[in-house]
Structure formats: C-alpha cells, structure tokens
Design an enzyme around this catalytic site. Structure first.
Site, PDB file in Angstrom:
ATOM      1  N   GLY A 302      -6.448  88.806  46.148  1.00 48.92           N
ATOM      2  CA  GLY A 302      -7.701  88.282  45.629  1.00 48.92           C
ATOM      3  C   GLY A 302      -8.607  87.780  46.739  1.00 48.92           C
ATOM      4  O   GLY A 302      -8.654  88.348  47.839  1.00 48.92           O
ATOM      5  N   SER A 303      -9.297  86.682  46.501  1.00 54.84           N
ATOM      6  CA  SER A 303     -10.363  86.220  47.395  1.00 54.84           C
ATOM      7  C   SER A 303      -9.879  85.745  48.760  1.00 54.84           C
ATOM      8  O   SER A 303     -10.693  85.562  49.670  1.00 54.84           O
ATOM      9  CB  SER A 303     -11.159  85.106  46.719  1.00 54.84           C
TER      10      SER A 303
END
Length: 574
Positions: A302-303
């Site tokens: 993810g981020s």
C-alpha cells in the site's frame, strides 16, 4: 571298526575345539571392532551392556542473544534417578520427599529399568531447593544435573526455527553416517546454519553396572562430551532476548492474528527483534503453514510504497515536487476520492497519503523511464534479498535468511505501458509485493542517508570456548545508491507524516514514518502497515509493524507501535 569310530569322534572333537578356539580368537583378537557380516563393534557393545546412561544434551550447537544469553532453548536444573535407587535405603528426609512428590517412584524405576529425570516423573520443573537438598545428601544414583530444557524455542520461534529428527533428509544432506541422532534444522536459523550446529558428541551421564543393573562399587559416574573446547559451536546472534520477549507480550496482548514486527538497530542494520504471527503449530508446522515467517514473506505494501515514488520524483523531476494536486480526485483522476483532502502540495500529499498525487507522478516518471520504479526501489534497498548473503568456508552465496522472498514490482511487462496499471503500482497496489524485513531496510537506508547495508541476524560463529571461528562482516551495497540530499528530504517527509498526516496517532512520541493500507483482494480486508524510526533527533531503532488480512476497524498497528516505542524509549527499558 570300534577303533575307526573312536578316530572319527576324536577328529570331530578336535575340529570342533579348533573352531571354538578360532571363533574366540576372532572375537577377542582378529575382529573385535568389526565382527561378522554386519561388522558389529563388539568392544562398543560390551561397554554398552555394562553401562547405563542418560542424555543431558544432544550436543547440537546453541544460539546466543547479543548479550550471550541462551536464545530459544535453555538449561534447566534437574535430578537423575538411576534404577538401582529403588532398592536402596535412602535418608528419611529424601525418602519422604520422593514419596510425597511421586508415591509410585520405586515401581516406576523398577519397570523402566533406565535412568530417568525426576521432572519426567513429576511432569513439572524441579525446584532449586530440591536440587540443593539432593546435592547435600550425596546419594549414589540420585544426581543433580543441568540439562537441555525445552526442545523448541520459547521466543522468536519463526526466526530461530525448529529441529526435528529426519534420518532421510539427514542422509541426503550429510551422507549415510552412522549416527543415532539424525536431527536437522527444518526452518529459520536452525535450518540456515544446520551444518554448523550439527551435534558432534552428545553430553551424557554414565554409570557402570553389573549384570543385574546394580552399580559397580568403586566406579564413579562419568560425564561424557562436556569437555570439548571446540564443539558444540555457538551462534552469536544480534537478537536482544529481553526486547524480543517484551514485543511478543505486547503484540499478543492486542490479539494480533496475522502479521508481526521487525526491529532493527539503525546504527548497525542488525536485527534486534523479529516476531511473526500466527504462532507456530509445532506439531504440524508445514501442514498448517504456520511455519511461514510472515516478516520474510512478500505482501502488498500500500502507501508505504509511495516512499519509492517520492524518492524518484525528488531526484528526477523537480516540477512534480513543486506542483500542487487536487486530492479530491480518485487514483485515476476520473472521479471523486473517498477522502476529500483538497488541494495539496507534494509534501502534504505524502503526509496525508494522497493516492491521486503519487499515481499522477508515477505515470509521468514511467512515461519518461519505464524502469524508474524498480531502480528506486533498489536504491532504497527494498527489493531484496536484503538479508546477509556471502561466501563462508565452502558454502557459496550463503544466506542468513534463506526463507526471505524477493520483492516484486510488475506482474506483466505490458503493465508499464498501461496508465491505470502504473497508477495502481505507484501507490503500492496491483502486483507490488515486498517483505516487512525489506521495508525496515528501506527506512534504515533513508535514516543512514542513502547508505545500503545487508541485514545481519548472526554476528559470529564461536567455538565452545568462546573464541571466534567466523565473523560476519558488514556488507555495504554501493551500487545504485540514493543521494544523501534525497534521504535528508525523505526523513523530513516521514516526520511530517506523524506531525500532520496519517501517523498522527503517534504524534506524542518522537517517531517518524509512513503508514500504508493495502487492499488484498478480499472484501473489507487490508494489510495495515506503519514503518518508521525513533527517536527522531537521534535515531536508534527502525521498526515495522504490520497487521495482515485485517479489517479497518480491528487493525492494531498503531496501538502496538505506540506501546513498543514507549517501552523502548522509557527509562529502564530493555
């Protein structure tokens, strides 16, 4: 006729006695160490028949933490009871003690006819007072000893690994060797260093007995295998067992089902602690897949992966760094975002984890250089393997973390030319997968101003007397390094995440880092990450906490991170 019968009988008797004499000579003189078609060692067997013994240690090499404390297995105090003890008159205090603890101890000793640990009769550990009482009583056949404790590790089980008896695999690895113990490491450090940890000689307590099992008077018990200066070898690891225990207690108190923690000493890039969940099913570790070390397994980040895009933008496209972005738009820019963040600049976008910003930057960068994402993932020490790899004695490309998976950026070569695929990749989705160990290495690389080093978990191999057999040196990776100025900017951006962004839960602590929430292909299930360093002004640790396959409302990443940091930075911390 009568004379011929006597002659025949005499000849047969002479031949028979000659045969007997030859067999006795063969047994005593010609073939005592390799008798008969099966090459039996008669000398060894004769000794075994008049000696009773009990194993105190398998002789396998031991693991030590960074302060030389036993790691995983331990030594425990115990009392050995020899069979002949059942027929002896014992001092009243000792007899009373045994009768109270194990009323049937005499019958059990007579039945098994072998030495046994008192803890096995009681099915519990022996108290120190009891051990001292036995030492002071000085009773033949009742001996206080120190022996191997638990067979499986009690902490860091995925990292340390399991040892199991496996004759077939043992013969495959080391050849068909005459050895009663064919135990091998089947996972973790025990597997990686198995050839060094293999037992050379068991440690035993031995007692000479007569034909019916009674002790031979005048012969004392003997310890065998406890006086070798060189073996068994010891592995001096970088693990802090007190910190490891603290982290395990903390994580389990929050009920994490799948995920774990990686803690590095940022000054040396050594592994201080590693925890993986779910806990290992030691009865069926492979059948249930609980043997898998989740911290060495590649997962959707993810981020957290936006750090790679940020580094590439800083070094290659000043315009993207100076732009502002409409963070009310979704990742593709063709609709509204679930989070309305408004107009944000580059640093604000990183702090608040705006998908649109990094998808837009990623598409621009890949359009100019279609290998730029993997180039900067490598600059940050993210792709792996990030564990120590090198030549050691006759072993080429020896890996301290053989179970470590490599990172992955693209699933299909054509994805580099598909705008939506690039957008997903830039925010750590699509096919992007990295290990928590590698993410920790990425943060460490940034804190160390772009200097990449492989992660060590074993510092030295020691002989039994403590002298060094082999030192594992630092391995710096000098190719494709991040610029120091870029690392300095990234550190400030990681600090902003906690001060004014998605990591504000940790704002009261001296922590900097990056959060990540990755979709994993299941409805309402995500990987929840936080990767950071602390204290900010004088970094000591890099830590990654990841709660895998979890719902948004049940994720415990931040509370666990906060609890561990508080304990590591408080006075009197481990």
């Amino acid at each position: 006729m009568k004379r011929s019968r006597i002659l025949v009988c005499t000849t047969l008797l002479v031949l028979y006695f000659c045969f007997i004499i030859f067999k006795l000579a063969d047994i005593q003189l010609f073939s005592p160490d390799a008798y008969g078609p099966e090459k039996v060692n008669l000398l060894k067997k004769s000794v075994e028949q008049r000696i009773t013994e009990i194993e105190l240690s398998s002789g396998r090499g031991v693991l030590l933490d960074r302060f030389n404390k036993p790691l995983g297995t331990s030594k425990v105090e115990d009392i050995v009871l020899f069979p002949f003890l059942a027929t002896m008159d014992l001092p009243p205090t000792v007899s009373l003690m045994l009768n109270q603890l194990a009323p049937m101890w005499q019958q059990q000793l007579k039945t098994i006819k072998k030495p046994i640990f008192l803890s096995q009769l009681l099915d519990k550990q022996i108290s120190e007072d009891m051990v001292e009482q036995v030492k002071n009583a000085d009773i033949p056949g009742m001996i206080a000893v120190r022996r191997d404790g638990t067979k499986d590790p009690t902490i860091a089980e995925h990292l340390i690994g399991l040892v199991r008896d496996n004759p077939k695999e043992y013969d495959k690895r080391y050849g068909d060797v005459e050895k009663s113990d064919r135990s091998i490491g089947i996972s973790g450090i025990q597997k990686a260093f198995d050839s060094f940890l293999q037992a050379k000689q068991q440690e035993k307590l031995m007692y000479s007995v007569d034909a019916i099992g009674n002790p031979l008077l005048g012969l004392d018990l003997r310890y065998v295998g406890s006086e070798n200066d060189y073996y068994p070898l010891k592995l001096s690891t970088t693990i802090d067992s007190d910190i490891q225990q603290m982290i395990e207690t903390t994580v389990d108190s929050y009920g994490m089902k799948k995920g774990g923690v990686v803690l590095l000493d940022v000054r040396t890039n050594e592994l201080v602690s590693l925890l993986s969940r779910p806990k290992m099913d030691t009865e069926q570790p492979f059948a249930t897949d609980t043997v898998r070390n989740q911290m060495l397994t590649a997962h959707f980040p993810g981020s957290v992966f936006k750090t790679v895009i940020a580094a590439a933008a800083i070094e290659n496209d000043e315009a993207t760094v100076n732009n502002t972005y409409d963070c009310d738009l979704n990742v593709y820019g063709d609709g509204a975002s679930d989070r309305k963040l408004g107009e944000l600049n580059f640093i604000e976008s990183f702090a608040k984890s705006c998908n649109y910003t990094f998808a837009t930057i990623g598409k621009k960068l890949v359009g100019e250089n279609n290998t730029i994402i993997e180039t900067y993932a490598d600059k940050l020490g993210l792709l792996g393997p990030v564990g120590w790899v090198g030549n050691i004695f006759h072993l080429n490309n020896f890996k301290q973390f053989p179970e470590e998976e490599n990172g992955k950026i693209w699933g299909d070569v054509y994805d580099r030319s598909v705008q939506r695929a690039i957008a997903q990749t830039a925010i750590g989705q699509k096919e992007v997968k990295v290990t928590p160990l590698a993410v920790a290495n990425m943060i460490s690389t940034i804190v160390n101003n772009g200097v990449k080093r492989e992660i060590r978990v074993v510092d030295k191999i020691l002989y039994n007397n403590g002298t060094v057999m082999k030192q594992f040196p630092d391995h710096y990776q000098k190719e494709n390094q991040l610029e120091k100025e870029t690392a300095v900017k990234l550190k400030k951006m990681l600090t902003e995440v906690v001060e004014n962004g998605t990591g504000s839960y940790l704002k009261q602590l001296s922590v900097a880092g990056k959060s990540g929430t990755a979709q994993i292909g299941k409805e309402n299930r995500y990987n929840h990450w936080f990767a950071g360093f602390f204290p900010v002004e004088n970094p000591r640790y890099v830590m990654v906490v990841v709660d895998l396959d979890q719902t948004n409302d049940q994720a415990k990443t931040y509370p666990i991170y906060q609890a561990i940091v508080k304990q590591l930075t408080s006075e009197g911390s481990p």
